[in-house]
Design a protein around this motif. Structure first.
Motif, PDB file in Angstrom:
ATOM      1  N   GLU A  37       9.671   6.088  16.136  1.00 22.71           N
ATOM      2  CA  GLU A  37      10.262   7.020  15.173  1.00 22.71           C
ATOM      3  C   GLU A  37       9.570   6.914  13.817  1.00 22.71           C
ATOM      4  N   ILE A  38       9.255   5.691  13.422  1.00 25.33           N
ATOM      5  CA  ILE A  38       8.563   5.485  12.144  1.00 25.33           C
ATOM      6  C   ILE A  38       7.184   6.138  12.193  1.00 25.33           C
ATOM      7  N   SER A  39       6.455   5.932  13.294  1.00 30.44           N
ATOM      8  CA  SER A  39       5.106   6.511  13.382  1.00 30.44           C
ATOM      9  C   SER A  39       5.156   8.033  13.322  1.00 30.44           C
ATOM     10  N   ASP A  40       6.139   8.628  13.988  1.00 27.02           N
ATOM     11  CA  ASP A  40       6.293  10.090  13.938  1.00 27.02           C
ATOM     12  C   ASP A  40       6.651  10.553  12.532  1.00 27.02           C
ATOM     13  N   ARG A  41       7.530   9.831  11.894  1.00 28.70           N
ATOM     14  CA  ARG A  41       8.040  10.225  10.579  1.00 28.70           C
ATOM     15  C   ARG A  41       6.981  10.142   9.479  1.00 28.70           C
ATOM     16  N   VAL A  42       6.160   9.085   9.508  1.00 28.80           N
ATOM     17  CA  VAL A  42       5.177   8.893   8.431  1.00 28.80           C
ATOM     18  C   VAL A  42       3.801   9.445   8.782  1.00 28.80           C
ATOM     19  N   GLY A  43       3.665  10.001   9.984  1.00 29.63           N
ATOM     20  CA  GLY A  43       2.419  10.666  10.344  1.00 29.63           C
ATOM     21  C   GLY A  43       1.329   9.768  10.882  1.00 29.63           C
ATOM     22  N   LEU A  44       1.683   8.611  11.392  1.00 28.53           N
ATOM     23  CA  LEU A  44       0.691   7.750  12.027  1.00 28.53           C
ATOM     24  C   LEU A  44       0.651   8.066  13.519  1.00 28.53           C
ATOM     25  N   SER A  45      -0.535   8.151  14.075  1.00 30.58           N
ATOM     26  CA  SER A  45      -0.666   8.548  15.477  1.00 30.58           C
ATOM     27  C   SER A  45      -0.430   7.398  16.446  1.00 30.58           C
ATOM     28  N   THR A  84       0.853  -1.184   0.000  1.00 29.96           N
ATOM     29  CA  THR A  84       0.000   0.000   0.000  1.00 29.96           C
ATOM     30  C   THR A  84       0.893   1.239   0.000  1.00 29.96           C
ATOM     31  N   GLU A  85       0.296   2.387  -0.249  1.00 30.26           N
ATOM     32  CA  GLU A  85       1.058   3.640  -0.243  1.00 30.26           C
ATOM     33  C   GLU A  85       1.699   3.882   1.122  1.00 30.26           C
ATOM     34  N   GLN A  86       0.950   3.587   2.191  1.00 22.95           N
ATOM     35  CA  GLN A  86       1.466   3.769   3.548  1.00 22.95           C
ATOM     36  C   GLN A  86       2.643   2.836   3.812  1.00 22.95           C
ATOM     37  N   GLN A  87       2.543   1.596   3.352  1.00 21.80           N
ATOM     38  CA  GLN A  87       3.629   0.642   3.542  1.00 21.80           C
ATOM     39  C   GLN A  87       4.867   1.043   2.745  1.00 21.80           C
ATOM     40  N   GLU A  88       4.663   1.575   1.550  1.00 18.72           N
ATOM     41  CA  GLU A  88       5.786   2.079   0.751  1.00 18.72           C
ATOM     42  C   GLU A  88       6.490   3.203   1.497  1.00 18.72           C
ATOM     43  N   CYS A  89       5.727   4.083   2.115  1.00 17.09           N
ATOM     44  CA  CYS A  89       6.267   5.199   2.868  1.00 17.09           C
ATOM     45  C   CYS A  89       7.078   4.694   4.072  1.00 17.09           C
ATOM     46  N   ILE A  90       6.559   3.704   4.768  1.00 17.50           N
ATOM     47  CA  ILE A  90       7.254   3.109   5.913  1.00 17.50           C
ATOM     48  C   ILE A  90       8.565   2.473   5.455  1.00 17.50           C
ATOM     49  N   LEU A  91       8.517   1.729   4.377  1.00 16.97           N
ATOM     50  CA  LEU A  91       9.708   1.072   3.858  1.00 16.97           C
ATOM     51  C   LEU A  91      10.760   2.099   3.447  1.00 16.97           C
ATOM     52  N   ARG A  92      10.342   3.151   2.776  1.00 25.00           N
ATOM     53  CA  ARG A  92      11.258   4.221   2.363  1.00 25.00           C
ATOM     54  C   ARG A  92      11.895   4.881   3.588  1.00 25.00           C
ATOM     55  N   CYS A  93      11.096   5.118   4.615  1.00 18.79           N
ATOM     56  CA  CYS A  93      11.564   5.720   5.861  1.00 18.79           C
ATOM     57  C   CYS A  93      12.657   4.858   6.503  1.00 18.79           C
ATOM     58  N   ILE A  94      12.432   3.561   6.551  1.00 23.97           N
ATOM     59  CA  ILE A  94      13.395   2.630   7.142  1.00 23.97           C
ATOM     60  C   ILE A  94      14.673   2.599   6.306  1.00 23.97           C
ATOM     61  N   ARG A  95      14.539   2.478   4.998  1.00 23.55           N
ATOM     62  CA  ARG A  95      15.704   2.369   4.117  1.00 23.55           C
ATOM     63  C   ARG A  95      16.559   3.635   4.137  1.00 23.55           C
ATOM     64  N   VAL A 150       1.728   1.180  12.960  1.00 22.94           N
ATOM     65  CA  VAL A 150       2.999   0.852  12.315  1.00 22.94           C
ATOM     66  C   VAL A 150       3.269  -0.641  12.452  1.00 22.94           C
ATOM     67  N   ALA A 151       3.056  -1.183  13.654  1.00 23.71           N
ATOM     68  CA  ALA A 151       3.280  -2.606  13.892  1.00 23.71           C
ATOM     69  C   ALA A 151       2.403  -3.451  12.960  1.00 23.71           C
ATOM     70  N   TYR A 152       1.177  -3.033  12.748  1.00 20.48           N
ATOM     71  CA  TYR A 152       0.270  -3.735  11.839  1.00 20.48           C
ATOM     72  C   TYR A 152       0.836  -3.735  10.423  1.00 20.48           C
ATOM     73  N   HIS A 153       1.249  -2.566   9.946  1.00 17.82           N
ATOM     74  CA  HIS A 153       1.802  -2.470   8.596  1.00 17.82           C
ATOM     75  C   HIS A 153       3.074  -3.302   8.463  1.00 17.82           C
TER      76      HIS A 153
END
Length: 73
Positions: A31-39, A6-17, A44-47
């Motif tokens: 840090e991932i939740s803050d960076r990609v805008g998830l509250s 999904t778009e959100q998962q792509e964003c998470i993966l990009r953030c990690i990489r 994040v754990a689900y994704h």
């Protein structure tokens, strides 16, 4: 990978990489939740779980603590 991310998962993966490329280590779930805008860190754990089920290798760092690893203070 049989299904697209999904778009959100792509964003998470990009953030990690990006973090791994720059610092050699991954981000924490918080840090991932803050960076990609998830509250919620559970979002994040689900994704991350869904991504792993699809065969994507994703790693996160554990929570850092300011306590001494020897005495706990």
């Amino acid at each position: 990978m049989s299904e697209r991310l999904t778009e959100q998962q792509e964003c998470i993966l990009r953030c990690i990489r990006e973090r791994v490329a720059e610092y050699g280590e991954s981000r924490t779930v918080r840090e991932i939740s803050d960076r990609v805008g998830l509250s919620s860190t559970s979002s994040v754990a689900y994704h991350l779980r869904r991504m792993r089920e699809r065969g994507v290798q994703v790693e996160t760092r554990g929570r850092t603590s300011k306590r001494c690893p020897h005495c706990g203070l």
